[in-house]
Design a protein around this motif. Structure first.
Motif, PDB file in Angstrom:
ATOM      1  N   TYR A   1      -2.387  15.198   2.380  1.00 32.21           N
ATOM      2  CA  TYR A   1      -2.104  13.753   2.406  1.00 32.21           C
ATOM      3  C   TYR A   1      -2.071  13.259   3.854  1.00 32.21           C
ATOM      4  CZ  TYR A   1      -1.436  14.009  -2.575  1.00 32.21           C
ATOM      5  OH  TYR A   1      -1.666  14.181  -3.924  1.00 32.21           O
ATOM      6  N   ALA A   2      -3.236  12.871   4.334  1.00 28.75           N
ATOM      7  CA  ALA A   2      -3.375  12.475   5.729  1.00 28.75           C
ATOM      8  C   ALA A   2      -2.585  11.208   6.041  1.00 28.75           C
ATOM      9  CB  ALA A   2      -4.849  12.259   6.053  1.00 28.75           C
ATOM     10  N   GLY A   3      -2.247  10.424   5.011  1.00 27.34           N
ATOM     11  CA  GLY A   3      -1.530   9.170   5.243  1.00 27.34           C
ATOM     12  C   GLY A   3      -0.026   9.344   5.410  1.00 27.34           C
ATOM     13  N   LEU A   4       0.466  10.587   5.394  1.00 22.89           N
ATOM     14  CA  LEU A   4       1.923  10.787   5.393  1.00 22.89           C
ATOM     15  C   LEU A   4       2.619  10.106   6.583  1.00 22.89           C
ATOM     16  CD1 LEU A   4       4.349  12.055   4.046  1.00 22.89           C
ATOM     17  CD2 LEU A   4       3.853  14.199   5.232  1.00 22.89           C
ATOM     18  N   ALA A   5       2.041  10.224   7.774  1.00 24.00           N
ATOM     19  CA  ALA A   5       2.697   9.622   8.961  1.00 24.00           C
ATOM     20  C   ALA A   5       2.755   8.098   8.821  1.00 24.00           C
ATOM     21  CB  ALA A   5       1.947  10.018  10.229  1.00 24.00           C
ATOM     22  N   ALA A   6       1.701   7.497   8.295  1.00 20.49           N
ATOM     23  CA  ALA A   6       1.688   6.035   8.135  1.00 20.49           C
ATOM     24  C   ALA A   6       2.644   5.611   7.016  1.00 20.49           C
ATOM     25  CB  ALA A   6       0.270   5.570   7.805  1.00 20.49           C
ATOM     26  N   PHE A   7       2.893   6.503   6.067  1.00 19.47           N
ATOM     27  CA  PHE A   7       3.771   6.195   4.927  1.00 19.47           C
ATOM     28  C   PHE A   7       5.245   6.207   5.330  1.00 19.47           C
ATOM     29  CE2 PHE A   7       6.377   7.960   1.429  1.00 19.47           C
ATOM     30  CZ  PHE A   7       6.222   6.939   0.494  1.00 19.47           C
TER      31      PHE A   7
ATOM     32  N   LEU B   1     -14.417   5.082  -5.430  1.00 17.94           N
ATOM     33  CA  LEU B   1     -13.687   3.824  -5.236  1.00 17.94           C
ATOM     34  C   LEU B   1     -12.353   4.147  -4.565  1.00 17.94           C
ATOM     35  CD1 LEU B   1     -14.253   2.087  -8.687  1.00 17.94           C
ATOM     36  CD2 LEU B   1     -15.106   1.328  -6.461  1.00 17.94           C
ATOM     37  N   PRO B   2     -12.074   3.562  -3.424  1.00 20.50           N
ATOM     38  CA  PRO B   2     -10.837   3.944  -2.725  1.00 20.50           C
ATOM     39  C   PRO B   2      -9.588   3.453  -3.441  1.00 20.50           C
ATOM     40  CG  PRO B   2     -11.984   2.185  -1.545  1.00 20.50           C
ATOM     41  CD  PRO B   2     -12.866   2.572  -2.695  1.00 20.50           C
ATOM     42  N   SER B   3      -8.513   4.251  -3.369  1.00 17.05           N
ATOM     43  CA  SER B   3      -7.219   3.817  -3.906  1.00 17.05           C
ATOM     44  C   SER B   3      -6.544   2.938  -2.860  1.00 17.05           C
ATOM     45  CB  SER B   3      -6.331   5.030  -4.173  1.00 17.05           C
ATOM     46  OG  SER B   3      -6.960   5.917  -5.051  1.00 17.05           O
ATOM     47  N   PRO B   4      -5.803   1.917  -3.309  1.00 21.18           N
ATOM     48  CA  PRO B   4      -5.095   1.115  -2.317  1.00 21.18           C
ATOM     49  C   PRO B   4      -3.928   1.863  -1.679  1.00 21.18           C
ATOM     50  CG  PRO B   4      -4.607   0.344  -4.548  1.00 21.18           C
ATOM     51  CD  PRO B   4      -5.628   1.436  -4.671  1.00 21.18           C
ATOM     52  N   GLY B   5      -3.379   2.854  -2.372  1.00 26.06           N
ATOM     53  CA  GLY B   5      -2.152   3.509  -1.919  1.00 26.06           C
ATOM     54  C   GLY B   5      -2.382   4.445  -0.739  1.00 26.06           C
ATOM     55  N   ILE B   6      -1.402   4.466   0.154  1.00 29.35           N
ATOM     56  CA  ILE B   6      -1.503   5.356   1.321  1.00 29.35           C
ATOM     57  C   ILE B   6      -1.420   6.824   0.888  1.00 29.35           C
ATOM     58  CG2 ILE B   6      -0.427   5.982   3.530  1.00 29.35           C
ATOM     59  CD1 ILE B   6       0.720   3.171   3.708  1.00 29.35           C
ATOM     60  N   LEU B   7      -0.583   7.091  -0.133  1.00 28.82           N
ATOM     61  CA  LEU B   7      -0.396   8.482  -0.578  1.00 28.82           C
ATOM     62  C   LEU B   7      -1.035   8.754  -1.936  1.00 28.82           C
ATOM     63  CD1 LEU B   7       3.284   9.621   0.162  1.00 28.82           C
ATOM     64  CD2 LEU B   7       1.233   9.991   1.523  1.00 28.82           C
ATOM     65  N   SER B   8      -1.955   7.908  -2.382  1.00 23.97           N
ATOM     66  CA  SER B   8      -2.524   8.123  -3.720  1.00 23.97           C
ATOM     67  C   SER B   8      -3.247   9.469  -3.804  1.00 23.97           C
ATOM     68  CB  SER B   8      -3.516   7.014  -4.051  1.00 23.97           C
ATOM     69  OG  SER B   8      -2.832   5.796  -4.165  1.00 23.97           O
TER      70      SER B   8
ATOM     71  N   ARG C   1       0.830  -1.211   0.000  1.00 23.21           N
ATOM     72  CA  ARG C   1       0.000   0.000   0.000  1.00 23.21           C
ATOM     73  C   ARG C   1       0.865   1.261   0.000  1.00 23.21           C
ATOM     74  NH1 ARG C   1      -3.322   0.830   4.403  1.00 23.21           N
ATOM     75  NH2 ARG C   1      -4.395   2.290   3.070  1.00 23.21           N
ATOM     76  N   ALA C   2       2.044   1.179   0.601  1.00 22.82           N
ATOM     77  CA  ALA C   2       2.921   2.361   0.607  1.00 22.82           C
ATOM     78  C   ALA C   2       3.550   2.585  -0.768  1.00 22.82           C
ATOM     79  CB  ALA C   2       4.010   2.185   1.662  1.00 22.82           C
ATOM     80  N   THR C   3       3.815   1.494  -1.486  1.00 24.98           N
ATOM     81  CA  THR C   3       4.512   1.621  -2.782  1.00 24.98           C
ATOM     82  C   THR C   3       3.564   2.107  -3.883  1.00 24.98           C
ATOM     83  OG1 THR C   3       6.046  -0.112  -2.109  1.00 24.98           O
ATOM     84  CG2 THR C   3       5.864   0.308  -4.472  1.00 24.98           C
ATOM     85  N   ILE C   4       2.291   1.703  -3.795  1.00 27.63           N
ATOM     86  CA  ILE C   4       1.308   2.209  -4.772  1.00 27.63           C
ATOM     87  C   ILE C   4       1.024   3.672  -4.425  1.00 27.63           C
ATOM     88  CG2 ILE C   4      -1.084   1.997  -5.520  1.00 27.63           C
ATOM     89  CD1 ILE C   4      -0.781  -1.027  -5.155  1.00 27.63           C
ATOM     90  N   GLY C   5       1.391   4.550  -5.334  1.00 28.02           N
ATOM     91  CA  GLY C   5       1.282   5.980  -5.038  1.00 28.02           C
ATOM     92  C   GLY C   5       2.419   6.462  -4.147  1.00 28.02           C
ATOM     93  N   GLY C   6       3.452   5.634  -3.972  1.00 27.87           N
ATOM     94  CA  GLY C   6       4.536   5.970  -3.038  1.00 27.87           C
ATOM     95  C   GLY C   6       5.665   6.787  -3.640  1.00 27.87           C
ATOM     96  N   LEU C   7       5.484   7.301  -4.849  1.00 29.50           N
ATOM     97  CA  LEU C   7       6.385   8.286  -5.455  1.00 29.50           C
ATOM     98  C   LEU C   7       7.826   7.780  -5.565  1.00 29.50           C
ATOM     99  CD1 LEU C   7       5.018  11.373  -3.467  1.00 29.50           C
ATOM    100  CD2 LEU C   7       4.145  10.429  -5.611  1.00 29.50           C
ATOM    101  N   GLY C   8       7.976   6.457  -5.696  1.00 33.07           N
ATOM    102  CA  GLY C   8       9.314   5.886  -5.881  1.00 33.07           C
ATOM    103  C   GLY C   8      10.151   5.861  -4.618  1.00 33.07           C
ATOM    104  N   LEU C   9       9.555   6.176  -3.470  1.00 36.03           N
ATOM    105  CA  LEU C   9      10.365   6.357  -2.257  1.00 36.03           C
ATOM    106  C   LEU C   9      10.480   5.104  -1.408  1.00 36.03           C
ATOM    107  CD1 LEU C   9       9.014   9.887  -1.314  1.00 36.03           C
ATOM    108  CD2 LEU C   9      11.191   9.321  -2.406  1.00 36.03           C
ATOM    109  N   THR C  10       9.767   4.038  -1.763  1.00 30.83           N
ATOM    110  CA  THR C  10       9.827   2.826  -0.934  1.00 30.83           C
ATOM    111  C   THR C  10      10.798   1.795  -1.492  1.00 30.83           C
ATOM    112  OG1 THR C  10       8.045   1.792  -2.162  1.00 30.83           O
ATOM    113  CG2 THR C  10       7.397   3.105  -0.246  1.00 30.83           C
TER     114      THR C  10
END
Ligand SMILES: Cc1cc2nc3c(=O)[nH]c(=O)nc-3n(C[C@H](O)[C@H](O)[C@H](O)COP(=O)(O)OP(=O)(O)OC[C@H]3O[C@@H](n4cnc5c(N)ncnc54)[C@H](O)[C@@H]3O)c2cc1C
Length: 448
Positions: A418-424, A357-364, A163-172
């Motif tokens: 991006y509310a998921g930033l801390a979880a990412f 439809l929700p995106s699977p990515g934390i940062l999508s 979930r972090a890598t999908i939409g994770g901007l290449g950072l994982t």
């Protein structure tokens, strides 16, 4: 060496060390011993610094272009991360004896993006209201990390890293290969309809109605129109048509802009004339229905190779936001008003509603609401001031900006959107970095 993203100009160019691995194993090794910070580079179709790593290393994935497996019964495709969506369309998405075909479940407005880039930005297309983002159709992938490990990720295996890598901007880490689920369609030809609308509220009515029956929807907006005509445009909708096969578009563009002109050829009076004429292209009947290939519907810009060069040596900025449904009409009206008042019109003004439809990515990036995309030649301070105004309206509306298109958003805007930033953050690879990640404070202190 110098690497440029699609927006060109100094704001989208970086000096980097580049590694171009010839195999996934070489890519894994390159990622594990870069000697500097490291980032994957797909095909540079992001507009700004999300795909650049100034002063660091880029692992250029363009040679990781092999198909690994395709199951014609299930539509599951496994390929290396540098395979372009264009290659998948050309090799696999063809009508079979039944007239039907396996097709890309989601495609952005250019087919020249890599599978790795589509995952890392969790790209969306004109069918977001029906199929969500690209990441929803990614079954699994292998991710190289800078400690030399390769981690298999799927919704059930290392699910948090998936979930972090999908939409994770290449950072994982570096996606080496991925398995995606293609979509079964009745045919590769599209039935398409364009409908002219006179005001912004008509866009929202057309979208609400079309989203029920049409797979693909989006509108072009005349962003120079003001007063009662503010937000006028052309609404386009399309759906696959049974039995009418259409060959894939050629891999090479029909026309190519060979050189970058010394000044931008986009803007000014020519743009005003273009917008007025384009809006009137349906003036007699107000709507027009056709059946044909998918290229003009999905990828109109791909027909002209290197069209970004038309913006000249200073390049251009792209802006794309999404704002929540309840405030969408008001916020988009304010943005179009700000653009019209600035006199800096955008040729490519695209308005679409995203579904829920929700995106699977934390940062999508995608979320339910309306999304507006605009581009502006870089005219220096006046363009940056306009972009800042659009950013302010987006933030006030509770929306967010798209990193794939961005060069200017502030760290506060990114954090608020991006509310998921801390979880990412715990999933970031210790060696990974990008110009974008530094600028908005995902890693290190935010640029001032
Ligand atoms: C004309 C045009 C139209 C577009 N229309 C849309 C649209 O409709 N919808 C939309 O969502 N986007 C759209 N885009 C943006 C584009 O789809 C995305 O920026 C896409 O991610 C670019 O893919 P790329 O392969 O060029 O990757 P790059 O731009 O090179 O990189 C994008 C990101 O992916 C990462 N990455 C690349 N490869 C890998 C890998 N192997 N492993 C891990 N990370 C990797 C990079 O580090 C970077 O963070 C459009 C772009 C253009 C030029």
């Amino acid at each position: 060496m110098s690497y440029a993203a699609w927006g060109g100009g100094a704001h989208a160019t970086a000096e980097v060390r580049a590694i171009r691995p010839a195999s996934v194993d070489a890519a894994r090794r390159g990622y594990a011993s870069p000697g500097t910070s490291v980032l994957a580079f797909g095909n540079g179709r992001s507009y700004g610094d999300v795909c650049l790593n100034p002063g660091g290393t880029l692992i250029d994935c363009r040679s990781l272009d092999r198909f690994v497996d395709f199951d014609r019964t299930t539509g599951r495709l496994t390929c290396e991360a540098g395979v372009l969506l264009a290659d998948i369309l050309a090799s696999i998405c063809r009508s079979d004896d039944t007239g039907g075909a396996w097709f890309l479940p989601v495609t952005p407005g250019t087919r020249f993006v890599s599978v790795g880039g589509a995952i890392a930005n969790d790209v969306h297309g004109k069918n977001h209201h029906r199929f969500g983002t690209f990441g929803r159709h990614v079954l699994s992938f292998d991710l190289a990390r800078s400690n030399g490990e390769v981690v298999s990720c799927s919704p059930t295996e290392n699910a948090a890293l998936y979930r972090a890598t999908i939409g994770g901007l290449g950072l994982t880490g570096l996606v080496l290969r991925a398995t995606i689920q293609l979509r079964r369609v009745e045919g590769t030809a599209l039935e398409a309809e364009d409908v002219r609308f006179d005001r912004l509220d008509e866009f929202f009515s057309l979208a609400a109605e079309a989203d029920q029956a049409w797979d693909y929807t989006a509108a072009w907006v005349d962003c120079l129109a003001t007063g009662r005509s503010l937000g006028r445009g052309i609404f386009s909708r399309a759906r696959h048509r049974a039995g009418a096969g259409s060959p894939p578009p050629p891999l090479q563009p029909r026309i190519t802009i060979p050189v970058r002109p010394p000044v931008s050829l986009v803007g000014g009076l020519g743009l005003r004339a273009f917008n007025a004429l384009y809006w009137r292209k349906l003036s007699l009947r107000r709507s027009e229905r056709t059946v044909g290939g998918y290229e003009p519907v999905f990828f109109p810009l791909d027909a002209i190779g290197g069209w970004n060069r038309l913006y000249g040596p200073r390049g251009f900025f792209q802006f794309q936001c999404v704002v929540p449904p309840a405030v969408a009409a008001e916020a988009i009206k304010d943005m179009l008003g700000a653009v019209a008042a600035s006199g800096q019109g955008s040729m490519l003004a695209v308005l679409k509603t995203f579904g829920d439809l929700p995106s699977p990515g934390i940062l999508s990036f995608p979320m339910a609401g309306a999304t507006l995309a605009l581009d502006f030649p870089d005219r220096g301070d006046s363009t940056r001031a306009l972009l800042a105004r659009l950013e302010t309206i987006t933030v006030a509306a509770g929306g967010r900006l798209y990193p794939a298109k961005d060069c200017v958003m502030t760290a506060n805007t990114f954090r608020d959107g991006y509310a998921g930033l801390a979880a990412f953050k715990p999933h970031i690879d210790p060696a990974a970095a990008s110009g974008f990640a530094r600028r908005v404070g995902i890693i290190g202190p935010a640029a001032s």
